[in-house]
Design an enzyme around this catalytic site. Sequence first.
Site, PDB file in Angstrom:
ATOM      1  N   GLY A 157       0.788  -1.224   0.000  1.00  0.00           N
ATOM      2  CA  GLY A 157       0.000   0.000   0.000  1.00  0.00           C
ATOM      3  C   GLY A 157       0.819   1.272   0.000  1.00  0.00           C
ATOM      4  O   GLY A 157       0.267   2.376  -0.049  1.00  0.00           O
ATOM      5  N   LYS A 215      -3.904  -6.303   3.823  1.00  0.00           N
ATOM      6  CA  LYS A 215      -4.910  -7.321   4.123  1.00  0.00           C
ATOM      7  C   LYS A 215      -5.084  -7.551   5.625  1.00  0.00           C
ATOM      8  O   LYS A 215      -4.136  -7.449   6.398  1.00  0.00           O
ATOM      9  CB  LYS A 215      -4.511  -8.624   3.435  1.00  0.00           C
ATOM     10  CG  LYS A 215      -4.369  -8.475   1.922  1.00  0.00           C
ATOM     11  CD  LYS A 215      -3.593  -9.618   1.299  1.00  0.00           C
ATOM     12  CE  LYS A 215      -3.291  -9.366  -0.160  1.00  0.00           C
ATOM     13  NZ  LYS A 215      -2.413 -10.389  -0.750  1.00  0.00           N
ATOM     14  N   ASN A 217       3.349 -11.488  -6.815  1.00  0.00           N
ATOM     15  CA  ASN A 217       4.257 -11.611  -5.683  1.00  0.00           C
ATOM     16  C   ASN A 217       5.150 -12.821  -5.917  1.00  0.00           C
ATOM     17  O   ASN A 217       4.657 -13.963  -5.975  1.00  0.00           O
ATOM     18  CB  ASN A 217       3.476 -11.771  -4.382  1.00  0.00           C
ATOM     19  CG  ASN A 217       2.657 -10.530  -4.079  1.00  0.00           C
ATOM     20  OD1 ASN A 217       3.200  -9.485  -3.752  1.00  0.00           O
ATOM     21  ND2 ASN A 217       1.351 -10.646  -4.206  1.00  0.00           N
ATOM     22  N   ARG A 253       7.101 -14.704  -4.291  1.00  0.00           N
ATOM     23  CA  ARG A 253       7.510 -15.258  -2.990  1.00  0.00           C
ATOM     24  C   ARG A 253       6.329 -15.984  -2.387  1.00  0.00           C
ATOM     25  O   ARG A 253       5.237 -16.000  -2.936  1.00  0.00           O
ATOM     26  CB  ARG A 253       7.923 -14.116  -2.064  1.00  0.00           C
ATOM     27  CG  ARG A 253       6.836 -13.029  -1.975  1.00  0.00           C
ATOM     28  CD  ARG A 253       7.088 -12.020  -0.899  1.00  0.00           C
ATOM     29  NE  ARG A 253       6.236 -10.850  -1.001  1.00  0.00           N
ATOM     30  CZ  ARG A 253       4.971 -10.779  -0.612  1.00  0.00           C
ATOM     31  NH1 ARG A 253       4.384 -11.852  -0.115  1.00  0.00           N
ATOM     32  NH2 ARG A 253       4.271  -9.662  -0.737  1.00  0.00           N
TER      33      ARG A 253
END
Length: 449
Positions: A165, A237, A290, A292
């Site tokens: 974010g 999240k 992402n 990972r």
Amino acid sequence: MITKILIANRGEIAARIIRTCKQMNIQTVAVYSEADQKAPFVKMADESYLLGPSRVQESYLNVDKILEIAKESGADAIHPGYGFLSENGSFARKCEAVGITFIGPSSSVIEMMGSKIEARKAMKKANVPIVPGTEEAIQSVEEAVEIAKTIGYPIMLKASAGGGGIGMQVVYNDAELEKAFHSNAKRAENFFGDGAMFLEKKIEGARHIEIQVLADQHGNAIHLFERECSIQRRNQKVLEEAPSPFITQETRSQMGMAATYAVKAIGYTNAGTLEFLVDQEQNFYFLEMNTRIQVEHPVTEEITGLDIVEAQIKIANGELLGIEQEEVTINGHAIEARIYAEDPITFFPSPGHLTTYDIPVGDNIRLETAVTSDYDVTPFYDPMISKLIVHGETRTAAINTLKKTLAKTTIEGIKTNVPLLREIVTHKAFQRGDTRTGFIEEHIKPVKK
């Protein structure tokens, strides 16, 4: 074959990786900062080494020191967890250069997907739908305003190298865009060393849904279905669940196929996640990738019965996936609640001395934690201290287990977001699966402990 893994991370994810390594009879090396000397993960590992002072730049981001410890300890692989160096292409390249296996994709793929602009280009080339927006970095405020008029407000102003974010803001008119442009670029430069900005159309009423993928070094790729991650604060999240209560089987299949095709197209290996926005008509748009393991990976493990960390290690070993797409099935429903050391009203971090830490565990309850009672939660790192994961035969059963567990949870000495989590899971909108990205702003009033 990998025989000893250094975990270049801390907290609950370090403990999580160590547990799987023990099951695979692989030796583990923990690295820790001065602030983490008494952390549970330090004692769990076979060997532990002090990295340095508490500040991340002097400890968990100290690449040279981490590689020095890897050499000294005889570790032949490094697992980066998430955050810190996990999506740092330069770190992966240095591991490759000294003959240490980096448990993740190649450095070149990390760098390509680490740039949101380059990732959008790669997905567009692979025929994966992307959110309408710019294909190149915006060079000036004036250019941004002109493009925004074409795309149409509201607009998401985003940092190309951003995450969590940071460097992201919704703007609704020219004045807001002009005001936000320079401040966001400066913040992105400070956090990521890259102030490049781009624009995306804000998809109103969207769901944030991601697809977990696994890809080996032999050209095989599968998806492990989706996770719904729409309930967020500050674009980060709070609750995640699998499967999504919203998307249809047809959409699930289409998103999964798009994700597996995309990873093959870019030569991706290991575990990864493609994040999408899904509108009310079930149209989906690529958001980012992402490269990972994700914080919320346990909900996928709970419904599939697969150990994603084990899969990561085996892939890094050069092994075949050993499982076909049709063999992966959904069993029940899982929800993860992230427990943060933060004020449940302002969302500001709330470090301090944790005097009581009591989260009940039992059947269908999984707790991933970084703390214990009589523990100091420091201000140096992300405020997430635990992940509470529940599983049920149905979504309703999982919600009921989560409600009961949160009701019995006692954490004292610091403020946490547990009151917020209780408010969310008892809300009728959540219970009926109405979990769009604006959920907290729309449905939840400030809660007090």
